[in-house]
Motif scaffolding. Sequence first.
Motif, PDB file in Angstrom:
ATOM      1  N   GLY A 165      -1.523   1.385 -10.381  1.00  0.00           N
ATOM      2  CA  GLY A 165      -2.377   0.389  -9.738  1.00  0.00           C
ATOM      3  C   GLY A 165      -2.387  -0.919 -10.512  1.00  0.00           C
TER       4      GLY A 165
ATOM      5  N   VAL B  15       3.045   1.513   8.936  1.00  0.00           N
ATOM      6  CA  VAL B  15       2.032   1.164   7.942  1.00  0.00           C
ATOM      7  C   VAL B  15       1.082   0.138   8.560  1.00  0.00           C
ATOM      8  CG1 VAL B  15       3.364   1.577   5.848  1.00  0.00           C
ATOM      9  CG2 VAL B  15       3.649  -0.576   7.052  1.00  0.00           C
ATOM     10  N   SER B  16      -0.113   0.056   8.009  1.00  0.00           N
ATOM     11  CA  SER B  16      -1.028  -0.994   8.468  1.00  0.00           C
ATOM     12  C   SER B  16      -0.622  -2.297   7.808  1.00  0.00           C
ATOM     13  CB  SER B  16      -2.455  -0.683   8.038  1.00  0.00           C
ATOM     14  OG  SER B  16      -2.864   0.489   8.636  1.00  0.00           O
TER      15      SER B  16
ATOM     16  N   GLU C 128      -1.433   1.062  13.789  1.00  0.00           N
ATOM     17  CA  GLU C 128      -0.365   0.967  12.803  1.00  0.00           C
ATOM     18  C   GLU C 128       0.755   0.107  13.397  1.00  0.00           C
ATOM     19  OE1 GLU C 128       0.335   4.203  10.189  1.00  0.00           O
ATOM     20  OE2 GLU C 128      -1.560   3.240   9.726  1.00  0.00           O
TER      21      GLU C 128
ATOM     22  N   HIS D 143       0.687   2.046  -3.686  1.00  0.00           N
ATOM     23  CA  HIS D 143      -0.654   2.367  -4.202  1.00  0.00           C
ATOM     24  C   HIS D 143      -1.670   1.883  -3.175  1.00  0.00           C
ATOM     25  CE1 HIS D 143      -4.280   2.110  -6.715  1.00  0.00           C
ATOM     26  NE2 HIS D 143      -3.681   2.950  -7.538  1.00  0.00           N
ATOM     27  N   PRO D 144      -2.746   2.644  -2.938  1.00  0.00           N
ATOM     28  CA  PRO D 144      -3.692   2.233  -1.891  1.00  0.00           C
ATOM     29  C   PRO D 144      -4.265   0.831  -2.093  1.00  0.00           C
ATOM     30  CG  PRO D 144      -4.350   4.350  -2.890  1.00  0.00           C
ATOM     31  CD  PRO D 144      -3.070   3.925  -3.546  1.00  0.00           C
ATOM     32  N   ASP D 145      -4.366   0.353  -3.325  1.00  0.00           N
ATOM     33  CA  ASP D 145      -4.923  -0.985  -3.556  1.00  0.00           C
ATOM     34  C   ASP D 145      -3.949  -2.100  -3.148  1.00  0.00           C
ATOM     35  OD1 ASP D 145      -7.109   0.312  -4.538  1.00  0.00           O
ATOM     36  OD2 ASP D 145      -6.624  -0.038  -6.655  1.00  0.00           O
ATOM     37  N   GLY D 146      -2.687  -1.768  -3.025  1.00  0.00           N
ATOM     38  CA  GLY D 146      -1.686  -2.721  -2.540  1.00  0.00           C
ATOM     39  C   GLY D 146      -1.780  -4.091  -3.187  1.00  0.00           C
TER      40      GLY D 146
ATOM     41  N   SER E 266       0.261  -5.395   3.268  1.00  0.00           N
ATOM     42  CA  SER E 266      -0.730  -4.394   3.687  1.00  0.00           C
ATOM     43  C   SER E 266      -2.101  -5.035   3.824  1.00  0.00           C
ATOM     44  CB  SER E 266      -0.813  -3.266   2.654  1.00  0.00           C
ATOM     45  OG  SER E 266       0.443  -2.680   2.458  1.00  0.00           O
ATOM     46  N   ARG E 267      -2.414  -5.967   2.932  1.00  0.00           N
ATOM     47  CA  ARG E 267      -3.717  -6.641   2.966  1.00  0.00           C
ATOM     48  C   ARG E 267      -3.541  -8.055   3.507  1.00  0.00           C
ATOM     49  NH1 ARG E 267      -7.929  -4.206   0.541  1.00  0.00           N
ATOM     50  NH2 ARG E 267      -7.411  -2.107  -0.160  1.00  0.00           N
TER      51      ARG E 267
ATOM     52  N   ALA F 129       0.829  -1.214   0.000  1.00  0.00           N
ATOM     53  CA  ALA F 129       0.000   0.000   0.000  1.00  0.00           C
ATOM     54  C   ALA F 129       0.858   1.257   0.000  1.00  0.00           C
ATOM     55  CB  ALA F 129      -0.954   0.000   1.188  1.00  0.00           C
TER      56      ALA F 129
END
Length: 374
Positions: free
Chosen positions: A334, A189-190, A212, A97-100, A122-123, A94
């Motif tokens: 992305g 980071v998450s 976090e 890019h936020p979509d990771g 991240s996910r 992430a």
Amino acid sequence: MTSRADRVIDEVTTAISIADLVRLAEQRMTPEAWDYVAGGAEDEVTLGESLTAFRRYRFVPRVLVDISGVDTRTTLLGREVAVPIGVAPVAAQALAHPDGEIATSRAAAASGAMFCLSTVSSRSIEEVAAAAPSGPRWFQLYVNEDRRFTRRLIERAEAAGYDAIVLTVDLPVLGYREREKRRGWELDVSLGNFVAPDGAAAAGEARQTDGEVDLDRLLDTRHLGLSWDDLAGIRAATSLPLVIKGVLHPDDARLAVEHGAAAVWVSNHGGRQLDRAVQALHAVEAVVAAVDGRAEVYLDGGVRRGSDALIAIALGARAVFTGRPFVFGLGAGGEAGVGRAFDILREELERAMALLGTRTLAEVRREHVAAAAP
Ligand SMILES: Cc1cc2nc3c(=O)[nH]c(=O)nc-3n(C[C@H](O)[C@H](O)[C@H](O)COP(=O)(O)O)c2cc1C
């Protein structure tokens, strides 16, 4: 009028090489994220050499071979993939890019390629499996000092349909990445796998109150005493095959096989751990000889062209993985950017195979490459 999203997609689809995607990513990622992904350990000698190592080989093509229907398919631990180029585990996507990893895993599945998810993604394991349910996927494991947590990760990966556990063994301590130190930037980071389903952070020492997780602090909670003796316990925790990632010495490759590894992944961790470590490309032939057909052998580090993959395969690797090109594709645009990176690498590989006079990967042999003249 075209929207910004359309423009981003236009730009990634007109990228004609991985280098073009890297340039776009540098413009779009934050300087901190860029340094995190692009950087290597200390003087970055190993990182720099990873990009030139492939240039020390030349192809010796065969001519007048019927190359209609060049076929890049192979199998990885029994599962068919469309290309011998997979996504290496890269932490915290992430940041690019936020979509990771949702985007990266979807693009890999659309290309029929192997996707390897990092422990420190991240996910979460489950989110990625749900995003690309039909895609071939492996789970990369860092062994935490909290053994129950490690065991739980393995069980979650198996339950979510991952096909193998990839144990990374080249991180006994964290490499010293000076670009990040100079920025004085804490990488908070998450991390999807460290948040329990009820939202509470989980992972012992690395837990922070704001949800976090400090990535470096988390990696500091890895199991420091990890040794060959631990492999039996990891194997007993799962029915999935075990891949050992981060091997460079042929004797370690032999030990990996003796301890039940189904595959050996030759890697110096993208030049991020021991600076001045040898290149996987230069270590792979000795590893293949040591393994002697008892396990599959893969390689990563510096693969930026389809022809790089072809050289690695000629030297005996079954497949290659690459990290930064896909993460830079992600940063550039992305999922479309990662998809473009796959298209570029696959087309380059197909073209190089045709020009080399090889229809299938099985036909690619050591005699198809030679050392470049000094
Ligand atoms: C930003 C970044 C994060 C990484 N995180 C991990 C990780 O979490 N686990 C792991 O086994 N390897 C990790 N790696 C190493 C990659 O899996 C791979 O070995 C390396 O990127 C290969 O080099 P390449 O980037 O030149 O393809 C990371 C690499 C990068 C660049």
